[in-house]
Design an enzyme around this catalytic site. Structure first.
Site, PDB file in Angstrom:
ATOM      1  N   HIS A 189      22.748  51.708  28.817  1.00 54.81           N
ATOM      2  CA  HIS A 189      21.395  51.619  28.260  1.00 54.81           C
ATOM      3  C   HIS A 189      20.393  51.658  29.413  1.00 54.81           C
ATOM      4  CE1 HIS A 189      17.747  50.255  26.583  1.00 54.81           C
ATOM      5  NE2 HIS A 189      17.869  49.012  27.003  1.00 54.81           N
ATOM      6  N   ASN A 230      12.235  52.933  28.810  1.00 46.25           N
ATOM      7  CA  ASN A 230      13.275  52.208  28.081  1.00 46.25           C
ATOM      8  C   ASN A 230      13.062  52.456  26.592  1.00 46.25           C
ATOM      9  OD1 ASN A 230      14.643  50.210  26.591  1.00 46.25           O
ATOM     10  ND2 ASN A 230      14.482  48.691  28.234  1.00 46.25           N
ATOM     11  N   CYS A 241      19.047  47.175  21.683  1.00 46.19           N
ATOM     12  CA  CYS A 241      19.413  48.166  22.702  1.00 46.19           C
ATOM     13  C   CYS A 241      20.914  48.455  22.749  1.00 46.19           C
ATOM     14  CB  CYS A 241      18.923  47.721  24.068  1.00 46.19           C
ATOM     15  SG  CYS A 241      17.158  47.396  24.083  1.00 46.19           S
TER      16      CYS A 241
END
Ligand code: UT7
Length: 325
Positions: free
Chosen positions: A247, A281, A122
């Site tokens: 993120h 996500n 990520c």
């Protein structure tokens, strides 16, 4: 003794263009609640997600990268002939070779590109922007296409409610090019392999395993200092930051970091990316996708000072200040 020529360094690097792609299929919390023991209320409250996008069976990291990358090149006002290198930040290719970047370059029509994948999970997009910015400043490539793309649903067990509700698919891209001024700040980055167990895929037959609370604690305590350091390295006061694009891991994490930034001088009207609500996500894709969506919605504009920070498996983290193209 003979010494060797170095490439001709340039004054700076900057983001020239931005693009993103999301698969068509929308999966809502209600859809998930039909097939597993969860609820819309739990997901909204604990993670902040309402909808996420899921790639089609025959749609992969390379396909999504090609679309996002093509848009970023167009947005930069360039053509594939202007691009010298491609980085695909990803941790979800179906196999390790061939890499995604060379295929993406060829499908976009970029000839003989320097092409490599980068896996910092990520944090991958920020790692890739830092890498491209330094290569461009060093003079080895004039324009680099940097993509974050993930098909996380391939690596997520669809019956595991601790991960299936979070992870989603998509791609985001930027073009990093040479400039007369420097508009990409130095990177604040690092890793902590002592915590590598907390997000992992054990082998090619396994799915993502995440110790959610351990990652949550780490992210809410350790990531804000990275973002603050990135601003310091760029010589930017937090009060000068217009947009915070972390993120998109969990809305509670995003809000906790933003709160800490405000405590340290960031403005109350700091625009905070909350793309997770409609996109889920998407690991390395989440930051460029969020920025592209915010720009399309008119929430951010060209010239805005953007503070980005990526964090996740590794554990890895990276952040930098960039100017919105
Ligand atoms: O992107 C890479 C980096 N990743 C992250 O930053 C993720 C960080 N972690 C998180 O975002 C959160 O820890 C999660 C969203 C993964 C989980 O949220 P949580 O608030 O930490 O929940 P939990 O795992 O502590 O579980 C709390 C309760 C448990 O029940 P009991 O033991 O209290 O009865 C779980 O079994 O919630 C239960 N639970 C669920 N309930 C309904 C776990 N998942 C679900 C679910 N629906 N999907």
């Amino acid at each position: 003794m003979t010494t060797f020529r170095a490439p001709q360094a340039v004054a700076g690097s900057r983001i020239l263009g931005l693009g993103s792609y999301q698969p068509e299929t929308v999966v809502s919390n209600h859809d998930l609640a039909q097939r597993m023991d969860t609820s819309d209320e739990w997901i909204r409250e604990r993670v902040g997600i309402v909808n996420r996008r899921v790639a089609a069976k025959d749609e992969g990291v390379v396909d999504m990268s090609v679309i996002a990358g093509t848009k970023a090149i167009e947005d930069a006002g360039l053509t594939p002939a202007d691009i010298g290198g491609v980085i695909v930040a990803t941790c979800t290719m179906p196999s390790t070779i061939p890499n995604a970047a060379a295929q993406v370059a060829t499908r976009i029509g970029i000839q003989a590109a320097a092409a490599f994948d980068l896996n910092a999970a990520c944090a991958g997009f920020c790692y890739a922007v830092a890498t491209a910015a330094d290569i461009v400043r060093g003079g080895s490539v004039r324009n680099f296409l940097v993509i974050g793309a993930e098909k996380l649903t391939d690596w997520t067990h669809q019956d595991d409610r601790s991960t299936a509700i979070i992870f989603a698919d998509g791609a985001g891209a930027v073009v990093v090019g040479a400039g007369d001024t420097n508009e990409i700040g130095p990177v604040a980055w690092g890793s902590d392999g002592s915590m590598s167990e907390v997000i992992r895929i054990d082998d090619r037959d396994s799915f993502i395993h995440q110790e959610g609370q351990a990652v949550f604690r780490w992210a809410t305590t350790q990531v804000a200092p990275v973002a603050i350091r990135a601003a310091e390295l760029a010589g930017v006061e937090l009060s000068d930051v217009d947009v915070f694009a972390p993120h998109q891991a969990n809305l509670r994490i995003i809000e906790a970091i933003a709160k800490r930034l405000r405590k340290n001088g960031a403005r109350e009207d700091l625009k905070v990316a909350r793309d997770i609500v409609e996109s889920g996500n998407t690991s390395s894709a989440s930051i460029p996708m969020a920025l592209d969506h915010m720009r399309s919605a008119g929430e951010i504009s060209s010239g805005d000072v953007v503070l980005m920070v990526g964090f996740g498996a590794g554990l890895s983290y990276a952040g930098q200040v960039v100017r919105c193209p």
